[in-house]
Design a protein around this motif. Structure first.
Motif, PDB file in Angstrom:
ATOM      1  N   THR A  13       9.145 -16.629   8.086  1.00 61.16           N
ATOM      2  CA  THR A  13       9.568 -15.339   7.543  1.00 61.16           C
ATOM      3  C   THR A  13       9.572 -14.299   8.658  1.00 61.16           C
ATOM      4  N   LYS A  14      10.035 -13.120   8.336  1.00 61.50           N
ATOM      5  CA  LYS A  14      10.081 -12.042   9.319  1.00 61.50           C
ATOM      6  C   LYS A  14       8.683 -11.711   9.827  1.00 61.50           C
ATOM      7  N   ASP A  15       8.592 -11.349  11.086  1.00 59.54           N
ATOM      8  CA  ASP A  15       7.315 -10.947  11.668  1.00 59.54           C
ATOM      9  C   ASP A  15       6.821  -9.647  11.033  1.00 59.54           C
ATOM     10  N   ILE A  16       5.510  -9.497  10.993  1.00 65.15           N
ATOM     11  CA  ILE A  16       4.901  -8.273  10.484  1.00 65.15           C
ATOM     12  C   ILE A  16       5.058  -7.150  11.506  1.00 65.15           C
ATOM     13  N   GLN A  17       5.430  -5.984  11.032  1.00 62.63           N
ATOM     14  CA  GLN A  17       5.499  -4.789  11.879  1.00 62.63           C
ATOM     15  C   GLN A  17       4.207  -3.993  11.699  1.00 62.63           C
ATOM     16  N   PHE A  18       3.420  -3.887  12.750  1.00 64.31           N
ATOM     17  CA  PHE A  18       2.118  -3.223  12.671  1.00 64.31           C
ATOM     18  C   PHE A  18       2.119  -1.991  13.561  1.00 64.31           C
ATOM     19  N   ASP A  19       1.976  -0.827  12.942  1.00 63.44           N
ATOM     20  CA  ASP A  19       1.911   0.437  13.674  1.00 63.44           C
ATOM     21  C   ASP A  19       0.448   0.849  13.798  1.00 63.44           C
ATOM     22  N   LYS A  20      -0.119   0.634  14.975  1.00 69.64           N
ATOM     23  CA  LYS A  20      -1.543   0.907  15.157  1.00 69.64           C
ATOM     24  C   LYS A  20      -1.890   2.393  15.066  1.00 69.64           C
ATOM     25  N   ASN A  21      -0.902   3.261  15.193  1.00 70.34           N
ATOM     26  CA  ASN A  21      -1.154   4.692  15.113  1.00 70.34           C
ATOM     27  C   ASN A  21      -0.975   5.259  13.709  1.00 70.34           C
ATOM     28  N   SER A  22      -0.539   4.413  12.776  1.00 69.18           N
ATOM     29  CA  SER A  22      -0.354   4.855  11.404  1.00 69.18           C
ATOM     30  C   SER A  22      -1.701   5.147  10.753  1.00 69.18           C
ATOM     31  N   LEU A  23      -1.750   6.196   9.925  1.00 71.67           N
ATOM     32  CA  LEU A  23      -2.987   6.570   9.243  1.00 71.67           C
ATOM     33  C   LEU A  23      -3.486   5.434   8.360  1.00 71.67           C
TER      34      LEU A  23
ATOM     35  N   LYS B 144      -7.443  -1.014  10.340  1.00 74.33           N
ATOM     36  CA  LYS B 144      -6.863  -2.336  10.118  1.00 74.33           C
ATOM     37  C   LYS B 144      -6.725  -3.114  11.429  1.00 74.33           C
ATOM     38  N   VAL B 145      -6.607  -4.423  11.266  1.00 74.22           N
ATOM     39  CA  VAL B 145      -6.526  -5.337  12.407  1.00 74.22           C
ATOM     40  C   VAL B 145      -5.405  -6.339  12.138  1.00 74.22           C
ATOM     41  N   LEU B 146      -4.548  -6.558  13.126  1.00 75.50           N
ATOM     42  CA  LEU B 146      -3.508  -7.579  13.030  1.00 75.50           C
ATOM     43  C   LEU B 146      -4.035  -8.859  13.686  1.00 75.50           C
ATOM     44  N   VAL B 147      -3.999  -9.938  12.915  1.00 73.51           N
ATOM     45  CA  VAL B 147      -4.553 -11.212  13.366  1.00 73.51           C
ATOM     46  C   VAL B 147      -3.454 -12.263  13.413  1.00 73.51           C
ATOM     47  N   LYS B 148      -3.430 -13.041  14.485  1.00 73.86           N
ATOM     48  CA  LYS B 148      -2.561 -14.201  14.578  1.00 73.86           C
ATOM     49  C   LYS B 148      -3.410 -15.448  14.318  1.00 73.86           C
ATOM     50  N   LYS B 149      -3.069 -16.175  13.237  1.00 71.68           N
ATOM     51  CA  LYS B 149      -3.863 -17.345  12.876  1.00 71.68           C
ATOM     52  C   LYS B 149      -3.567 -18.498  13.832  1.00 71.68           C
TER      53      LYS B 149
ATOM     54  N   ILE C 148      -4.958  -3.558  16.989  1.00 72.80           N
ATOM     55  CA  ILE C 148      -5.975  -2.888  16.178  1.00 72.80           C
ATOM     56  C   ILE C 148      -5.571  -1.438  15.931  1.00 72.80           C
ATOM     57  N   GLY C 149      -6.058  -0.912  14.795  1.00 71.64           N
ATOM     58  CA  GLY C 149      -5.837   0.488  14.475  1.00 71.64           C
ATOM     59  C   GLY C 149      -6.696   1.402  15.321  1.00 71.64           C
ATOM     60  N   SER C 150      -6.421   2.696  15.229  1.00 76.61           N
ATOM     61  CA  SER C 150      -7.043   3.686  16.119  1.00 76.61           C
ATOM     62  C   SER C 150      -8.542   3.859  15.907  1.00 76.61           C
ATOM     63  N   GLU C 151      -9.039   3.525  14.692  1.00 74.07           N
ATOM     64  CA  GLU C 151     -10.458   3.740  14.394  1.00 74.07           C
ATOM     65  C   GLU C 151     -11.265   2.444  14.316  1.00 74.07           C
ATOM     66  N   VAL C 152     -10.675   1.345  14.707  1.00 77.43           N
ATOM     67  CA  VAL C 152     -11.384   0.065  14.648  1.00 77.43           C
ATOM     68  C   VAL C 152     -12.462   0.014  15.719  1.00 77.43           C
TER      69      VAL C 152
ATOM     70  N   LYS D 254      -0.765 -17.530   6.342  1.00 75.47           N
ATOM     71  CA  LYS D 254       0.211 -16.682   7.023  1.00 75.47           C
ATOM     72  C   LYS D 254      -0.161 -16.585   8.497  1.00 75.47           C
ATOM     73  N   GLU D 255       0.788 -16.871   9.359  1.00 74.55           N
ATOM     74  CA  GLU D 255       0.480 -16.908  10.791  1.00 74.55           C
ATOM     75  C   GLU D 255       0.016 -15.550  11.301  1.00 74.55           C
ATOM     76  N   TYR D 256       0.603 -14.490  10.776  1.00 77.48           N
ATOM     77  CA  TYR D 256       0.173 -13.131  11.105  1.00 77.48           C
ATOM     78  C   TYR D 256      -0.234 -12.435   9.815  1.00 77.48           C
ATOM     79  N   GLN D 257      -1.340 -11.702   9.866  1.00 80.24           N
ATOM     80  CA  GLN D 257      -1.812 -11.008   8.664  1.00 80.24           C
ATOM     81  C   GLN D 257      -2.661  -9.808   9.081  1.00 80.24           C
ATOM     82  N   VAL D 258      -2.592  -8.759   8.257  1.00 79.21           N
ATOM     83  CA  VAL D 258      -3.336  -7.529   8.524  1.00 79.21           C
ATOM     84  C   VAL D 258      -4.550  -7.465   7.596  1.00 79.21           C
TER      85      VAL D 258
END
Length: 377
Positions: free
Chosen positions: A41-51, A56-61, A100-104, A138-142
């Motif tokens: 499926t389509k790759d996940i779009q992760f904006d680390k600067n989003s509120l 949140k953390v983006l993980v590649k399994k 990773i997000g800004s507050e992780v 899921k290979e990528y997951q938040v």
């Protein structure tokens, strides 16, 4: 990104262009045809600067595994999902932090992580406790950072992918049992994954472990894990109460001080009659999770509540329920694995397009002993 999926039983050919297929395998589970495969499926779009992603953390399994709970989910996806659809499955995983997000805090890019299924509280208000997702392949997951646990490099992927639920649950169970030196402990359904974890978690205690099983195929392996006696039982009503071996043990020891029973609807009514006064019974699961869904009959052996409670009262027994465990339970299990006090039994590892073989081994192989893992290439 890649996903290991179960297709609806009326699957023809998914035509949505965002999906890519690597073949569809078919196996039978409980006489129900199951269609499965690897979907891209389509790759996940992760904006680390989003509120919304600040914690949140983006993980590649890199690998995952399924548990007994997934079996009901598989049947649900097969029977009830809309035609030409699929559901991504999986309960345990290991992966690498890729963003990773800004507050992780406490996690950085490149860390290896597994799920933290802490229950009944996640540790952060508003974040649901328990298993993070029913779709862990899921290979990528938040994930929220609190739902992840960093693991050391000493834990290989095939072990880490089979670790979280079994380890966190078994260490919670042993903590609640709090076995004393010399205690006689009965573990039913010894070949189930949770029972294997509990047996391994008990190894560092000076206790006598007895285990029941419907097959003695792995008697030597169970004894090597510290089981004092492996008791062969039949798959029928009153199988424990009519078993001479277990009756002799109960008579000789004065009854079992602790019982771990992974499926209360199989043995509860029987084992309370085999316990010592003041003993503890603990369970963490239900066998009958899907029988009605697939129209197959199931008669629980623990059906007489009055009889069960009478034994509990007259013998001052404790009946304890357990759902997963605390963050500390998972941390303790990781530490014991590193120090050599916990062994995780891995049956086999699959990869590539071996999706049907992975599910076949996980749920149908009578000679399976331990967890079955799928690793991404």
């Amino acid at each position: 990104m890649k996903n290991v999926a179960i297709y609806a039983n009326k699957i023809n050919q998914l035509k949505n262009p965002i999906y890519g297929f690597n073949g569809i395998d078919s196996i039978d589970m409980n006489d129900v045809p199951i269609f499965c495969g690897l979907v891209e499926t389509k790759d996940i779009q992760f904006d680390k600067n989003s509120l919304q992603n600040q914690f949140k953390v983006l993980v590649k399994k890199t690998a995952f595994s399924c548990n007994y709970r997934d079996k009901a989910i598989i049947f649900e996806a097969t029977i009830k999902s809309p035609e030409d659809s699929f559901f991504v499955v999986g309960s345990d995983f290991v992966g690498e932090v890729v963003d990773i997000g800004s507050e992780v805090i406490g996690l950085k890019i490149g860390d290896r992580v597994i799920a933290n299924n802490a229950y009944p509280e996640s540790g952060v208000p508003g974040v649901i406790a328990g298993i993070p997702s029913n779709s862990e392949s899921k290979e990528y997951q938040v994930f929220h950072q609190v739902k992840l646990m960093k693991i050391p490099r000493q834990i290989p992927d095939e072990v880490a992918a089979a670790f979280s639920i079994g380890a966190q649950t078994s260490y919670s169970i042993v903590r609640k049992l709090n076995p004393t030196k010399g205690a006689n402990i009965l573990v039913t359904a010894a070949k189930s994954n949770t029972s294997l974890f509990v047996i391994n978690a008990l190894k560092k205690y000076d206790v006598n472990i007895y285990a029941t099983t419907t097959s003695k195929l792995f008697e030597d392996e169970l004894k090597a894990l510290g089981v004092k006696e492996v008791i062969l039982v039949d798959s029928k009503a009153n199988s424990l109460l009519e078993n001479q071996s277990i009756q002799k043990i109960a008579a000789k020891t004065g009854g079992f001080n602790c019982v771990f029973d992974p499926f209360f609807d199989l043995y509860l009514e029987q084992v309370v009659q085999l316990m010592a006064i003041g003993g503890k019974y603990i369970t963490c699961g239900i066998y009958d999770q899907y029988c009605e869904l697939i129209n197959q009959p199931f008669t629980p052996s623990s059906s007489n509540l009055n009889r069960v409670i009478s034994y509990v009262m007259t013998n001052n027994l404790e009946i304890i329920g357990n759902c997963i465990g605390l963050t500390e339970d998972l941390q303790n299990a990781i530490q014991d694995y590193i120090s050599g006090d916990l062994k995780v039994i891995i049956d086999s590892v699959f990869t590539g397009n071996q999706i049907g073989a992975f599910f076949e081994r996980t749920y149908n192989a009578k000679d399976r002993f331990g967890k079955v893992v799928y690793k991404y290439d």
